[in-house]
Design a protein around this motif. Structure first.
Motif, mmCIF file in Angstrom:
data_model
loop_
_atom_site.group_PDB
_atom_site.id
_atom_site.type_symbol
_atom_site.label_atom_id
_atom_site.label_comp_id
_atom_site.label_asym_id
_atom_site.label_seq_id
_atom_site.Cartn_x
_atom_site.Cartn_y
_atom_site.Cartn_z
ATOM 1 N N MET A 1 28.202 -54.024 17.996
ATOM 2 C CA MET A 1 27.925 -52.610 18.224
ATOM 3 C C MET A 1 29.187 -51.988 18.802
ATOM 4 S SD MET A 1 25.022 -50.706 17.912
ATOM 5 C CE MET A 1 23.698 -51.802 18.299
ATOM 6 N N PHE A 2 29.589 -50.861 18.237
ATOM 7 C CA PHE A 2 30.861 -50.253 18.629
ATOM 8 C C PHE A 2 30.654 -48.786 19.007
ATOM 9 C CE2 PHE A 2 31.478 -53.380 15.279
ATOM 10 C CZ PHE A 2 32.316 -54.281 15.903
ATOM 11 N N TYR A 3 31.450 -48.358 19.982
ATOM 12 C CA TYR A 3 31.470 -46.953 20.408
ATOM 13 C C TYR A 3 32.878 -46.450 20.151
ATOM 14 C CZ TYR A 3 31.125 -42.937 23.593
ATOM 15 O OH TYR A 3 31.131 -41.679 24.140
ATOM 16 N N ASP A 4 33.053 -45.664 19.086
ATOM 17 C CA ASP A 4 34.383 -45.262 18.620
ATOM 18 C C ASP A 4 34.601 -43.776 18.794
ATOM 19 O OD1 ASP A 4 34.865 -47.864 17.817
ATOM 20 O OD2 ASP A 4 34.056 -47.525 15.805
ATOM 21 N N GLU A 5 35.880 -43.395 18.863
ATOM 22 C CA GLU A 5 36.282 -41.986 18.914
ATOM 23 C C GLU A 5 36.850 -41.612 17.553
ATOM 24 O OE1 GLU A 5 38.708 -38.874 21.792
ATOM 25 O OE2 GLU A 5 39.180 -41.008 21.867
ATOM 26 N N PHE B 1 39.831 -60.411 5.590
ATOM 27 C CA PHE B 1 38.510 -60.595 6.179
ATOM 28 C C PHE B 1 37.426 -59.754 5.509
ATOM 29 C CE2 PHE B 1 41.326 -62.037 9.568
ATOM 30 C CZ PHE B 1 40.694 -63.204 9.964
ATOM 31 N N GLY B 2 37.799 -58.744 4.748
ATOM 32 C CA GLY B 2 36.817 -57.929 4.042
ATOM 33 C C GLY B 2 36.092 -56.944 4.945
ATOM 34 N N GLU B 3 34.942 -56.427 4.459
ATOM 35 C CA GLU B 3 34.178 -55.412 5.178
ATOM 36 C C GLU B 3 32.717 -55.814 5.309
ATOM 37 O OE1 GLU B 3 36.320 -51.194 4.236
ATOM 38 O OE2 GLU B 3 35.114 -52.065 2.621
ATOM 39 N N SER B 4 32.071 -55.256 6.305
ATOM 40 C CA SER B 4 30.647 -55.507 6.543
ATOM 41 C C SER B 4 29.869 -54.205 6.408
ATOM 42 C CB SER B 4 30.426 -56.063 7.954
ATOM 43 O OG SER B 4 31.038 -57.310 8.112
ATOM 44 N N PRO B 5 28.624 -54.267 5.905
ATOM 45 C CA PRO B 5 27.782 -53.067 5.894
ATOM 46 C C PRO B 5 27.446 -52.647 7.322
ATOM 47 C CG PRO B 5 26.517 -55.004 5.228
ATOM 48 C CD PRO B 5 27.942 -55.438 5.315
ATOM 49 N N ALA B 6 27.397 -51.362 7.543
ATOM 50 C CA ALA B 6 27.172 -50.849 8.895
ATOM 51 C C ALA B 6 26.347 -49.573 8.830
ATOM 52 C CB ALA B 6 28.503 -50.577 9.594
ATOM 53 N N VAL B 7 25.808 -49.195 9.994
ATOM 54 C CA VAL B 7 25.092 -47.932 10.171
ATOM 55 C C VAL B 7 25.815 -47.149 11.252
ATOM 56 C CG1 VAL B 7 22.948 -46.830 10.888
ATOM 57 C CG2 VAL B 7 22.867 -48.875 9.466
ATOM 58 N N GLN B 8 26.093 -45.891 10.970
ATOM 59 C CA GLN B 8 26.810 -45.038 11.913
ATOM 60 C C GLN B 8 25.922 -43.903 12.382
ATOM 61 O OE1 GLN B 8 30.965 -43.674 11.250
ATOM 62 N NE2 GLN B 8 30.058 -41.655 11.104
ATOM 63 N N LEU C 1 31.036 -38.604 9.241
ATOM 64 C CA LEU C 1 30.670 -39.667 8.310
ATOM 65 C C LEU C 1 31.459 -40.946 8.575
ATOM 66 C CD1 LEU C 1 30.546 -37.595 5.017
ATOM 67 C CD2 LEU C 1 28.605 -38.621 6.177
ATOM 68 N N GLY C 2 32.489 -40.865 9.404
ATOM 69 C CA GLY C 2 33.275 -42.047 9.715
ATOM 70 C C GLY C 2 34.118 -42.544 8.571
ATOM 71 N N VAL C 3 34.482 -41.678 7.635
ATOM 72 C CA VAL C 3 35.319 -42.090 6.513
ATOM 73 C C VAL C 3 36.709 -42.437 7.037
ATOM 74 C CG1 VAL C 3 36.285 -41.400 4.293
ATOM 75 C CG2 VAL C 3 34.009 -40.627 4.956
ATOM 76 N N ALA C 4 37.187 -43.633 6.671
ATOM 77 C CA ALA C 4 38.429 -44.128 7.255
ATOM 78 C C ALA C 4 39.614 -43.244 6.900
ATOM 79 C CB ALA C 4 38.678 -45.563 6.786
ATOM 80 N N GLU C 5 39.760 -42.889 5.646
ATOM 81 C CA GLU C 5 40.920 -42.101 5.229
ATOM 82 C C GLU C 5 40.497 -41.086 4.179
ATOM 83 O OE1 GLU C 5 45.118 -41.324 5.550
ATOM 84 O OE2 GLU C 5 43.642 -42.348 6.758
ATOM 85 N N PRO C 6 39.827 -40.006 4.590
ATOM 86 C CA PRO C 6 39.407 -39.007 3.609
ATOM 87 C C PRO C 6 40.605 -38.233 3.068
ATOM 88 C CG PRO C 6 38.986 -38.205 5.820
ATOM 89 C CD PRO C 6 39.469 -39.614 5.966
ATOM 90 N N ASN D 1 37.307 -36.119 21.607
ATOM 91 C CA ASN D 1 35.997 -35.701 22.096
ATOM 92 C C ASN D 1 34.925 -35.715 21.005
ATOM 93 O OD1 ASN D 1 36.919 -35.146 24.785
ATOM 94 N ND2 ASN D 1 37.832 -33.264 24.002
ATOM 95 N N ASN D 2 35.124 -36.504 19.986
ATOM 96 C CA ASN D 2 34.128 -36.637 18.917
ATOM 97 C C ASN D 2 33.865 -38.129 18.712
ATOM 98 O OD1 ASN D 2 32.409 -36.277 16.787
ATOM 99 N ND2 ASN D 2 34.008 -35.788 15.305
ATOM 100 N N PHE D 3 32.729 -38.616 19.222
ATOM 101 C CA PHE D 3 32.456 -40.043 19.257
ATOM 102 C C PHE D 3 31.336 -40.406 18.289
ATOM 103 C CE2 PHE D 3 34.306 -38.899 23.309
ATOM 104 C CZ PHE D 3 35.218 -39.922 23.539
ATOM 105 N N THR D 4 31.250 -41.703 18.007
ATOM 106 C CA THR D 4 30.215 -42.207 17.120
ATOM 107 C C THR D 4 29.810 -43.599 17.565
ATOM 108 O OG1 THR D 4 29.619 -42.633 14.816
ATOM 109 C CG2 THR D 4 31.830 -43.228 15.477
ATOM 110 N N VAL D 5 28.597 -44.007 17.177
ATOM 111 C CA VAL D 5 28.097 -45.354 17.444
ATOM 112 C C VAL D 5 27.954 -46.066 16.101
ATOM 113 C CG1 VAL D 5 26.126 -46.706 18.244
ATOM 114 C CG2 VAL D 5 26.935 -44.763 19.591
#
Length: 623
Positions: free
Chosen positions: A67-71, A28-35, A253-258, A75-79
């Motif tokens: 729109m997503f609300y992720d952990e 499915f690939g990836e989409s550009p996003a803002v975090q 920064l929401g990096v998937a696998e740093p 206790n460290n969340f992001t939009v």
């Protein structure tokens, strides 16, 4: 007759269905996003922020795909907001940045560009996510950071000086002061008996210190230095603490696998795949946070005259107020052993804090001398301090105490996390920076995919031409092997790199080798006069021991690479080891199941489609 029982067919079918399901998200690939994440540890990201960002985009007529609300971590969340194209992504980023970051010098939020998977929600509901791509495939940034170990040692020596003063004062040992000369602390005495008494006390408190007696007459000195083992432990601890803190920072920064790992004795490698905003990444990585415990300046607070006081802000329900603090630091973040959420004697949420021996000793003196006065816990980020808690000292305590107040359960959990996170133990400097563009990563993916595909096609064609029907079955089992391998990598959320693609190509060769052994064994049984059904049974049974032996020995080498390798070597080893296990399953069980379905029900089987078989005195019995 060659037939599997029904339960074996069901197990193989479930395994293949599992492989297809968990392989699917990778297409499915990836989409550009803002975090949007918190720039300060005291700023919370919650559902209200998600609603605010959604309203901003709606009012500006910027459409989003979700729109997503992720952990990111406990206790460290992001939009996160996902968009169809980069134009909408950049417009949304500028809009959100302007609305949320009112003071660029002291931002409350981090607004960063990102990439998120396009995986449908029905796949995400069963935890089917695409595997991560490494820096060489996805693009991103690579940093090599140098840790200033000299600063770590100096910080420890400064703390040690305070400990010596406290220890000697508690033991009523008179001295002429503690001074520092480079990496050595000098304690002055007027007589040798007092110096000997002080040396004995210091050795009891810390046996890793090296003591040397200098001077004569009334100018006697006791030189105190860190032993070599203590210095090494401090440097190792500083490096470990910095790596832990970097993990917390990079989560923003929401990096998937740093990739954050030690290199040598004083360097850290940081790789951030998929990061588009390099400047923001450098800003976050270079950010430091320190924790201090100070007494409140009661006189300045009562009089309201804070002109000469040390002032920090405190966020309250009514807004922000200014708190005047004393200059003396009671304890620091690196003296915190543990912090956790608990309940006080009134069953109200509280934070339990444990200090080490040094911090506990200093806290005991401070609380004993300042009962019913206020104490503040101050968090410093980007050089600016903020009081995260101001409480009244209710009694004398040392290394264990509680922070109480009108807190919610969520607030005490957040505060415990902040206190545990500590700070950078030593400054770090970026000494090497490399940026890999998304176009180069895309090119690497395409080349790696083409090389693997061409290799697969060449192997499949050879097997079909040489082994006819059995070759086609081998090609089908080989494709099942690749599918299961990708599914396992996706399920484990492993990171695929160029060495990983090389391991997949190697897996293809090793997997088909098992099918070659089986097919040749079946041919041999036919030459020995076995019937086709007997040849199938004997061929698979006798080839299994050889297949198992060759794969286990190769697996041992792969495990050794996994245990002792690092970086790209480990990436290769992970794919290699998983590929060996899927190869055994598909080459032996999946191909056997297909053969059983094709030939197992035939009572009068006279020939096998396995290529020509020469047998003395007869014509070929197979084709």
């Amino acid at each position: 007759m060659n037939r599997y029982p029904l339960w074996k067919y069901l197990i193989i079918a479930v395994a293949l269905l599992f492989g297809a399901l968990y392989t699917l998200p990778n297409f499915f690939g990836e989409s550009p996003a803002v975090q949007v994440s918190a720039a300060k540890s005291t700023v919370r990201v919650d559902q209200a922020l998600l609603t605010r960002v959604e309203d901003l985009l709606k009012n500006a007529s910027i459409e989003h795909d979700g729109m997503f609300y992720d952990e990111l971590s406990p206790n460290n969340f992001t939009v996160r907001a996902r968009f169809k194209d980069t134009d909408a992504q950049l417009r949304a980023k500028d809009l959100i940045q302007q609305a949320l970051v009112t003071d660029p010098n002291d931002p409350a939020y981090v607004v960063a560009l990102n990439l998120v998977p396009r995986t449908p929600s029905w796949l995400m509901s069963v935890n089917a996510m695409p595997m991560y791509l490494g820096l060489d495939l996805r693009g991103g940034v690579h940093f090599l950071m140098q840790v200033d170990m000299r600063q770590a040692l100096e910080k420890r020596i400064e703390t040690l000086a305070g400990e010596l003063r406290t220890t000697l004062r508690e033991k009523n040992i008179r001295h002429g002061g503690v001074t520092r000369s480079g990496s050595t602390l000098e304690v002055r005495f007027r007589d040798d008996a007092t110096r000997q008494q002080a040396a004995a006390v210091i050795r009891d408190v810390n046996r890793e210190l090296v003591l040397r007696e200098d001077g004569s007459g009334e100018e006697l000195r006791l030189s105190v230095t860190l032993g070599p083992n203590a210095a090494r432990d401090i440097q190792a601890s500083a490096l470990k603490q910095n790596i832990t803190t970097l993990h917390n920072r990079i989560n923003e920064l929401g990096v998937a696998e740093p990739t954050i790992q030690q290199q040598g004795a004083d360097r850290v490698v940081v790789q951030l795949p998929g990061v588009q905003d390099v400047a923001r990444a450098k800003q976050i990585i270079g950010r430091t946070a320190t924790l201090e415990i100070r007494l409140v300046d009661e006189e300045a607070m009562v009089s309201g005259n804070m002109a000469g006081a040390f002032v920090v802000p405190e966020r309250t329900e009514a807004g922000t107020r200014q708190v005047a603090l004393r200059r003396q630091v009671v304890a620091t973040g690196d003296q915190v052993v543990d912090a956790g959420a608990t309940f006080d004697q009134n069953q109200q949420p509280a934070v339990s804090i444990s200090l080490d021996a040094r911090g506990g000793s200093a806290m005991k003196i401070a609380t004993r001398e300042n009962l019913k006065k206020q104490m503040a816990i101050v968090l410093y980020e980007r050089g600016k301090g903020e009081a995260i808690s101001v409480a009244t000292i209710q009694g004398e305590f040392s290394n264990r105490f509680q922070i109480t107040g009108r807190f919610t359960t969520q607030e005490v959990n957040d505060m415990a996390l902040l206190i545990r996170s500590g700070s950078l133990a030593a400054p770090m400097e970026i000494i090497e920076e490399r940026t890999i563009g998304p176009s180069l990563g895309k090119e690497n993916i395409e080349r790696g995919f083409r090389s693997t595909l061409y290799g697969f096609i060449a192997i499949a064609l050879f097997m079909i031409v040489y082994y006819r029907g059995f070759g086609l079955i081998s090609a089908v089992s080989l494709s099942c092997n690749v599918m299961l391998l990708i599914a396992l990598l996706s399920l484990l959320q492993a990171t695929l790199t160029l060495p990983g693609i090389a391991a997949i190509a190697l897996t293809l060769g090793m997997a088909i080798d098992a099918n070659v052994l089986i097919n040749e064994r079946v041919r041999e049984e036919l030459r020995n006069g076995r019937t086709p059904q007997q040849a199938i049974t004997e061929g698979y049974d006798k080839a299994f021991a050889t297949i198992l032996d060759s794969n286990v020995t190769t697996l041992i080498a792969g495990v050794a690479l996994l245990l002792f390798g690092s970086g790209p070597v480990r990436g290769f080893a992970v794919v290699h080891c998983l590929g060996i296990m899927t190869s055994i399953f598909t080459a032996v069980f999946v191909s056997r199941a297909i053969v059983n379905l094709v030939y197992g029900s035939r009572k009068k089987l006279t020939e096998l489609s396995i290529g020509s078989v020469w047998k003395p005195g007869t014509t070929g019995t197979t084709k």
